[in-house]
Design an enzyme around this catalytic site. Structure first.
Site, short mmCIF file in Angstrom:
data_model
loop_
_atom_site.label_atom_id
_atom_site.label_comp_id
_atom_site.label_asym_id
_atom_site.label_seq_id
_atom_site.Cartn_x
_atom_site.Cartn_y
_atom_site.Cartn_z
CG ASP A 28 17.01 25.81 2.27
OD1 ASP A 28 18.00 25.09 2.01
OD2 ASP A 28 16.38 26.52 1.27
CB ILE A 29 19.90 21.43 4.87
CG1 ILE A 29 19.41 20.88 3.48
CG2 ILE A 29 19.20 20.95 5.99
CD1 ILE A 29 19.56 19.21 3.28
CD GLU A 87 13.26 25.88 -5.12
OE1 GLU A 87 12.70 25.81 -4.09
OE2 GLU A 87 12.95 26.76 -5.86
CB VAL A 88 10.85 20.49 -3.18
CG1 VAL A 88 10.25 19.26 -2.72
CG2 VAL A 88 12.32 20.32 -3.03
CG HIS A 92 9.28 25.13 -1.07
ND1 HIS A 92 8.89 24.58 -2.06
CD2 HIS A 92 10.18 25.86 -1.22
CE1 HIS A 92 9.77 24.57 -2.99
NE2 HIS A 92 10.89 25.33 -2.37
CG HIS A 94 12.64 29.84 -0.61
ND1 HIS A 94 13.82 29.13 -0.29
CD2 HIS A 94 12.13 29.24 -1.40
CE1 HIS A 94 13.70 28.19 -1.29
NE2 HIS A 94 12.71 28.28 -1.78
#
Length: 130
Positions: A28-29, A87-88, A92, A94
């Site tokens: 994760d950036i 978020e997206v 996904h 985490h």
């Protein structure tokens, strides 16, 4: 097309730890902890529970594999797991290295690391050592 699909297709750069035919794991950036990783199916499906059964099971199996390896290279008590999904619009998971419950609080300030730090973590993950 989501940002994750662009990473999968190599249209955008990503700090990719591992991938297989069905899934990909990358750093994760905007991490909340060092080693914060996203595990993503390669099929662009918005909601986790809309995945086909086989894709869901493949994603969970892959997340477990990545979490075990991540725990070997990042100092932590456990790898916390969260699925937020807002978020997206691409499913996904985490994976967050944690030592206490508050470590996986997504309202914590986002951390910033250098390109070299991210590359070092990717290299260590792929070699399997700290």
């Amino acid at each position: 097309m989501t940002i994750f699909t662009k990473i999968i297709n190599r249209e955008l750069p990503g700090y990719i730890l591992e991938e297989n035919q069905h899934c990909i794991a990358f750093l994760d950036i905007q991490p909340i902890k060092w080693g914060h990783t996203l595990v993503v199916p390669k099929k662009e499906i918005d909601y986790l529970f809309d995945l086909e059964e086989t894709d869901y099971l493949e994603l969970q199996k892959f997340a477990k594999q990545v979490s075990q390896r991540l725990r070997e290279i990042v100092s932590c008590q456990r790898i916390g797991v969260a699925v937020v999904g807002l978020e997206v619009p691409h499913t996904h998971i985490h994976l967050v290295p944690i030592d206490k419950v508050s470590d996986i609080n997504f309202s914590n300030p986002k951390l910033s690391f250098s390109e070299e730090d991210y590359q070092r973590l990717v290299t260590n993950y792929q070699k399997g050592h700290r």
